[in-house]
Enzyme design. Structure first.
Site, mmCIF file in Angstrom:
data_model
loop_
_atom_site.group_PDB
_atom_site.id
_atom_site.type_symbol
_atom_site.label_atom_id
_atom_site.label_comp_id
_atom_site.label_asym_id
_atom_site.label_seq_id
_atom_site.Cartn_x
_atom_site.Cartn_y
_atom_site.Cartn_z
ATOM 1 N N ASP A 69 -7.978 10.393 -74.276
ATOM 2 C CA ASP A 69 -8.726 11.309 -75.140
ATOM 3 C C ASP A 69 -9.003 12.586 -74.345
ATOM 4 O OD1 ASP A 69 -10.379 12.611 -76.835
ATOM 5 O OD2 ASP A 69 -11.949 11.091 -76.911
ATOM 6 N N THR A 102 -8.231 17.835 -79.615
ATOM 7 C CA THR A 102 -8.782 18.396 -78.365
ATOM 8 C C THR A 102 -7.681 18.668 -77.341
ATOM 9 O OG1 THR A 102 -9.293 16.120 -77.740
ATOM 10 C CG2 THR A 102 -11.103 17.442 -78.556
ATOM 11 N N THR A 103 -6.702 17.766 -77.251
ATOM 12 C CA THR A 103 -5.595 17.960 -76.305
ATOM 13 C C THR A 103 -4.706 19.116 -76.768
ATOM 14 O OG1 THR A 103 -5.636 15.568 -75.939
ATOM 15 C CG2 THR A 103 -3.760 16.764 -75.056
ATOM 16 N N ASP A 404 -12.942 9.220 -84.146
ATOM 17 C CA ASP A 404 -11.798 10.047 -84.575
ATOM 18 C C ASP A 404 -11.438 9.754 -86.035
ATOM 19 O OD1 ASP A 404 -11.660 11.179 -82.106
ATOM 20 O OD2 ASP A 404 -10.032 9.927 -81.366
#
Length: 543
Positions: A69, A102-103, A404
């Site tokens: 994550d 987010t990545t 998520d």
């Protein structure tokens, strides 16, 4: 040091500029910022896609977390460079806003900044680059919304579940995706409040009203959504009822104890009669408070403050079960679940404040601890997601994954449109931006094209992470998108092959993508506008 004193004749601030105290040129600072951003992007780049690698994180207390994550990884990283800190902050913003991507946002922002470096080296002014970037962002949002996005029927549970499943397919819980996605969708539908006029989602506060409770023991299959509230409390008196059907619930935010004086209160007692009088006053006060409560015939009283032994005695005699010192957040959930109103004074209680929407109150023992369940609610606008699992580490990872899934469900209700994954949307947007760039005049055309090229980093990273030949795969994908029609074609993150993402069922909410692009490009703009890093520390002067 600046000549002369600071404000009020104090010490002057010292200029600290990176490596030395000489004033660096703006271009050098911009290069450093871009370098810092790229290094953060390189950290999480291998965490994108279903074949993502894990990072092992060691916190200052010696604990170890293994996760892919992006937000969890960046939270634990300690960096000194302010540009790197800014990039870590955008991952947190992305997580709070839409809970996913987010990545992607870090990788994309780093790539956009990397493409900016060649224009800075060519002595192009940052303002021109920024203007082109802003123009590209406006066009990009229009392309995604009008040409790439596909509407979703929110009444079709199977279609909604397939979207949620594709979003958590890369996570630890992918083996139990049917269960986890069903729980997430059920929780969001429970806390959803609709705008009755136009039948759209008005508010979906999953952070406040969909509480995740982790209970070690059992298996992940034992996890479920409770249509009500569960919290770690027991009744205050052993003789009070631990199971009540159709409870009448009264929620309080006041002490059921004798009034305590403010600080510095002194009471002088000259003889035994004075002490007896004080005890009688206390008993009379507690008796009145309990009578105020018992007049409205509640069967369960929950307060956020303390309950004295005397109050417990009177309430127990009146057949009332009492739970004390409940957290404010839990009390708000109970109020939403059973239709009660939290009362601040016992003499203000009215019949409308009593909650009658719950079907069952029960205290159950799990392991060594007691848990209170208020469930079978008629129209609960709050719920508890109970997670079971072998250990705390597994439960923590499952919680991250279900958060998520909750965010995906929420995003779909807020904007019921999806875009296809596997880098399909990035490649489609990139091709259309390149076509639009040709219509531009002057030097702004270069930075505009740079955004289109930077978009390709997502499919390229997906291909790299699953061991495919990135150049060959990217060329094949580019050829598919050349005519501007195959917008659903992307890279299968498991095999590295170019496939139709529509038939593979790989998609995600449009809110996540549009937020990713907006955050990444605006962060790149922000960092490009910085031409100096100044620290205004003050020098201590000897008295």
């Amino acid at each position: 040091m600046f000549p002369g004193g600071g404000r009020g004749g104090g010490a002057a601030p010292i200029l600290m500029l990176g490596s030395n105290t000489q004033r660096d040129s703006g271009q050098k600072i911009q290069r450093e910022n871009i370098g810092a951003a790229r290094s953060i992007g390189d950290v999480v780049r291998t965490c994108l896609g279903p074949k993502a690698m894990l990072k092992m994180l060691m916190d200052p207390m010696g604990g170890i977390v293994m996760t892919n994550d992006g937000n969890a990884i960046l939270r634990e990283i300690t960096v000194q460079h302010p540009a790197a800190k800014t990039l870590i902050e955008i991952a947190r913003t992305q997580d709070e806003e839409v809970g996913d991507g987010t990545t992607s946002v870090i990788v994309l922002a780093a790539e956009i900044l990397a493409h900016s470096q060649e224009f800075l080296s060519d002595k192009m002014h940052p303002t021109l680059i920024i203007t082109a970037f802003r123009q590209a962002l406006e066009h990009l949002n229009v392309i995604v919304d009008e040409h790439v996005a596909v509407p979703v029927d929110m009444d079709d549970s199977a279609a909604v579940l397939s979207v949620i499943q594709s979003c958590i397919g890369t996570k630890f819980v992918s083996r139990w995706s049917d269960l986890i996605c069903g729980m997430a969708l059920s929780a969001v539908r429970t806390v959803l409040t609709e705008d009755k006029e136009n039948k759209t989602a008005h508010e979906i506060d999953i952070k406040r009203y969909a509480k995740v409770e982790k209970m070690p023991g059992g298996t992940i299959e034992d996890s479920r959504v409770i249509s009500g509230v569960m919290f770690n409390k027991d009744v205050t008196h052993p003789k009070m009822a631990r199971r009540i059907e159709q409870p009448r619930i009264l929620l309080l935010d006041c002490n059921l104890e004798y009034k305590k004086g403010e600080s510095q209160t002194n009471i002088e007692m000259m003889n035994e009669a004075d002490f007896t009088q004080i005890l009688e006053m206390e008993e009379a006060y507690i008796k009145k408070v309990c009578q105020d409560i018992l007049e409205h015939q509640p069967t369960l009283v929950i307060t956020e403050k303390g309950v004295s032994d005397l109050a417990q005695h009177f309430l127990m005699k009146g057949g009332v079960t009492v739970i004390r010192r409940l957290r404010k957040t839990d009390n708000l959930r109970v109020a939403r679940a059973c239709g009660a109103t939290i009362v601040n004074r016992t003499d203000e209680i009215s019949a409308a404040d009593i909650g009658t929407g719950a079907g069952l109150f029960e205290v159950r023992k799990h392991g060594d601890e007691y848990f209170t369940y208020i469930e079978q609610c008629q129209n609960p606008k709050a719920c508890t997601i109970l997670l079971r699992g072998a250990s705390k580490d597994i439960l923590n990872e499952v919680e991250r994954n279900i958060q998520d899934a909750l965010h995906v469900s929420r995003n779909l209700y807020l904007n019921p449109k999806i875009v296809y994954g596997g880098g399909a949307v990035e490649m489609a947007v990139g091709q259309q931006l390149l076509a639009k760039a040709k219509a531009l005049q002057g030097v702004e055309q270069g930075p505009y094209k740079a955004i289109a090229s930077a978009m390709e980093i997502i499919p390229k990273t997906l291909a790299t992470n699953c061991g495919a030949n990135a150049i060959r795969t990217l060329t094949a994908l580019r050829a598919k998108h050349a005519n501007g029609e195959n917008v659903s074609w992307g890279i299968n993150g498991l095999t590295g092959e170019v496939e139709d993402m529509k038939s593979a069922g790989i998609c995600e909410p449009i809110l996540v993508k549009s937020q990713t692009y907006k955050t990444a490009i605006e962060t790149a703009i922000l960092l490009l506008r910085i031409d100096d890093i100044v620290s205004g520390t003050k020098k201590k002067t000897a008295e």
